[in-house]
Design an enzyme around this catalytic site. Structure first.
Site, short mmCIF file in Angstrom:
data_model
loop_
_atom_site.label_atom_id
_atom_site.label_comp_id
_atom_site.label_asym_id
_atom_site.label_seq_id
_atom_site.Cartn_x
_atom_site.Cartn_y
_atom_site.Cartn_z
N ASP A 46 0.83 -1.22 0.00
CA ASP A 46 0.00 0.00 0.00
C ASP A 46 0.86 1.27 0.00
OD1 ASP A 46 -1.82 -1.99 0.43
OD2 ASP A 46 -2.82 -1.00 2.09
N GLU A 270 -11.80 -0.90 1.20
CA GLU A 270 -10.45 -0.55 1.69
C GLU A 270 -9.95 0.78 1.13
OE1 GLU A 270 -8.36 -3.74 3.29
OE2 GLU A 270 -8.39 -4.76 1.35
C1 FRU Z 1 -5.00 -3.17 1.76
C2 FRU Z 1 -4.84 -3.41 3.25
C3 FRU Z 1 -5.14 -2.15 4.01
C4 FRU Z 1 -4.34 -2.33 5.26
C5 FRU Z 1 -3.10 -3.04 4.74
C6 FRU Z 1 -2.44 -3.98 5.71
O1 FRU Z 1 -4.03 -3.75 0.96
O2 FRU Z 1 -5.67 -4.46 3.66
O3 FRU Z 1 -6.52 -1.98 4.25
O4 FRU Z 1 -4.08 -1.12 5.88
O5 FRU Z 1 -3.50 -3.75 3.58
O6 FRU Z 1 -1.26 -4.50 5.18
#
Ligand code: FRU
Length: 429
Positions: A46, A270
Site C-alpha cells: 500500500d 479498503e
Molecule cells: C489493503 C490493506 C489495508 C491495510 C493493509 C495492511 O491492501 O488491507 O486496508 O491497511 O492492507 O497491510
C-alpha cells in the site's frame, strides 16, 4: 457530530453489485515484472503520495514523496502484514524512486502500522508532516492481535540536501479515533470474516473548506435484525467512515455517520479516498473477490461512487461500481489502488501483487512452495493506470510504467489511437 450528517447512509446494494463484470472499459493489461524493483531489499505494498492540505501532490525542492507499507523482501509475502513498517521514498521525475528510510524510529503505536495518508503543511502548528496511520494490534499484547485504531504522528519535518531528502522528527504519536459501536463496529461486535477500522485518509473539502478524515470500517448489524434476505449476508457489512474536524485542526476529529456502506454486499471497502472535480465527488475504494457476500461475483478491483455533494447520495460508477480490475488470466496481479487527478485523466497507482497465478482465491497462495510464493509476488509498484472519466462512467485508456507517478504539470504520453504509426514506449498496450 454535525447535524448535517443525520440521515440514512447511502448504500452499495446487491442490485448494483449483481451487475459487476469485466468488460473492455475496466480490464487492465497483464503486468510483467519490471526490470528493476523500487528496492530489492523490501516488499512494498500500500502506497500513498505526500500531499498538501488541499490534496495536491506536495513538491519539496522539486521532489515528490511516497509513503508505503514495507517489510524485508526475504519474508514470505503472506507474512508481511504482521511486520508492516512505514517507509518513505522520493523522486524528482516521478519515475525513479530513492528509498529514504523508515518514517518512525520506534515509538509508533500498535504492534505494526498499516495504511494511511500523509499531509504536508509547512505552516503547520504541529510540524510540517502529519502522518495518519492505522495502529494495528495492541501494543501490550504478546500475541499478534487485529485491533485497529486510527493514529496520527506529528512533529516531523522535511529537509533537502542536494539530491537527498529526509523526513525526520521528534514524533508525537496519538490515537485519533476508535469505533463507537453505533455507527462503527467495535471488534467485539464483529461477526464477519475480517474486522476493519483503518486506513485514515486526510481530506479538505474544496467546496466548504472543511477538514475530514475518511476511513474503512464496518456497520454494526444486530443478529436477527433481518437487514439482508439471507442472514449469512449480514456478516458482510463494510462501510466508508468519515470524521470531521470542527475547527479545521488536523489533529482533532469527531466521528460522523458513514458516507456509504455495503451491508449484505461486501465486508471490506479498503483505503477510501476522494477526487473532487468541478464540484463532483468521486469516492474510491479497493476490494477483494473473497469479501463479497455469497451469490455475488466480485473481483479484486478498484471501485468508485459519484455524488454532487460530499454527503451523497452516492451512485456507483458505471452502474455497478467497478472502475478497474485485473485480467481474468492474472486476477490478483495488482491491488490497493489510489486515484489522483492529473487533469484530463485520472491516474491510479497500485502495487504489483501476485502474478503468474490464476487460482480462484489468494488463499491458495499458501499451497505453493515458499520459493514459488516468493517468485510470484511483485512487491513493488505496479504500472500506473490511466482512466478517462465522463460523468458517471470511466474507461481504462492505458498504463504508464511501474511506479510512474507524474504531476499534473508533467504531460502524459499520447495514447496509441492519437498517434500516427508509433507504437512504442510508456503508455501503450
Ligand atoms: C489493503 C490493506 C489495508 C491495510 C493493509 C495492511 O491492501 O488491507 O486496508 O491497511 O492492507 O497491510
Amino acid at each position: 457530530m454535525s447535524e448535517e450528517f443525520e440521515r440514512d447512509t447511502p448504500a452499495w446494494t446487491r442490485v448494483h453489485a449483481s451487475g459487476l463484470q469485466r468488460d473492455d472499459s475496466n480490464v487492465t493489461p497483464v503486468i510483467y515484472p519490471p526490470e528493476e524493483r523500487i528496492d530489492d531489499d523490501l516488499h512494498l505494498w500500500d502506497t500513498w503520495l505526500l500531499r498538501n492540505r488541499d490534496g495536491s501532490v506536495a513538491e519539496i525542492d522539486g521532489k515528490r514523496v511516497i509513503f508505503a507499507l514495507t517489510s524485508p523482501s526475504e519474508l514470505l509475502p503472506g507474512k508481511r502484514h504482521d511486520v508492516a513498517t512505514l517507509r518513505y521514498f522520493y523522486s524528482e521525475d516521478g519515475e525513479t524512486w530513492t528509498t529514504g528510510g523508515t518514517v518512525f524510529d520506534g515509538g509508533a503505536l500498535g504492534q505494526r502500522q498499516w495504511a494511511g495518508s500523509a499531509m504536508y503543511d509547512p505552516d503547520g502548528d504541529d510540524g510540517e508532516v502529519y502522518v495518519y496511520y492505522t495502529a494495528a494490534g495492541e501494543d501490550e499484547s504478546e500475541e499478534l492481535t487485529y485491533t485497529q485504531r486510527i493514529a496520527l504522528a506529528t512533529g516531523g519535518s522535511v529537509t533537502v540536501d542536494g539530491d537527498d531528502l529526509k523526513i525526520e522528527g521528534a514524533w508525537d504519536h496519538q490515537i485519533l479515533l476508535t469505533p463507537d459501536g453505533d455507527w462503527y463496529e467495535r471488534e467485539d461486535q464483529s461477526r464477519g470474516m475480517i474486522y476493519t477500522f483503518r486506513d485514515p485518509w486526510f481530506f479538505e473539502d474544496p467546496q466548504s473548506g472543511e477538514t475530514y478524515l475518511l476511513f474503512e470500517a464496518n456497520t454494526p448489524v444486530a443478529e436477527g435484525a433481518g437487514e439482508c434476505d439471507d442472514p449469512v449476508w449480514e456478516e458482510f457489512n463494510g462501510s466508508i467512515g468519515i470524521a470531521h474536524s470542527p475547527t479545521g485542526d488536523p489533529t482533532d476529529f469527531e466521528l460522523c455517520p458513514p458516507l456509504l456502506d455495503a451491508v449484505c454486499v461486501n465486508q471490506e471497502l479498503e483505503r477510501p479516498h476522494l477526487v473532487v472535480r468541478d464540484g463532483t465527488y468521486y469516492l474510491f475504494i479497493s476490494s477483494h473477490v473473497h469479501t463479497f457476500a455469497p451469490e455475488l461475483e466480485g473481483y479484486d478491483a478498484l471501485y468508485g461512487f459519484v455524488a454532487d455533494d460530499l454527503r451523497g447520495d452516492y451512485d456507483p460508477l458505471n452502474g455497478h461500481g467497478m472502475v478497474l480490475t485485473n485480467p481474468a488470466g492474472a486476477p490478483f496481479q495488482a491491488y490497493s489502488w489510489l486515484v489522483y487527478d492529473h487533469g484530463d485523466e485520472l491516474l491510479a497507482t497500485s502495487f504489483f501483487n501476485y502474478y503468474d497465478y490464476d487460482r480462484p482465491s489468494l488463499d491458495d497462495v499458501s499451497l505453493l512452495s515458499p520459493t514459488e510464493q516468493m517468485r510470484r509476488f511483485g512487491g513493488t509498484l505496479a504500472p500506473t493506470a490511466r482512466l478517462a472519466l465522463d460523468g458517471d462512467e470511466t474507461d481504462v485508456v492505458g498504463t504508464l510504467d511501474h511506479g510512474h507517478l507524474p504531476l499534473p504539470r508533467e504531460p502524459l504520453p499520447s495514447l496509441w489511437w492519437e498517434r500516427d504509426g508509433d507504437d512504442g514506449g510508456d503508455g501503450y498496450y
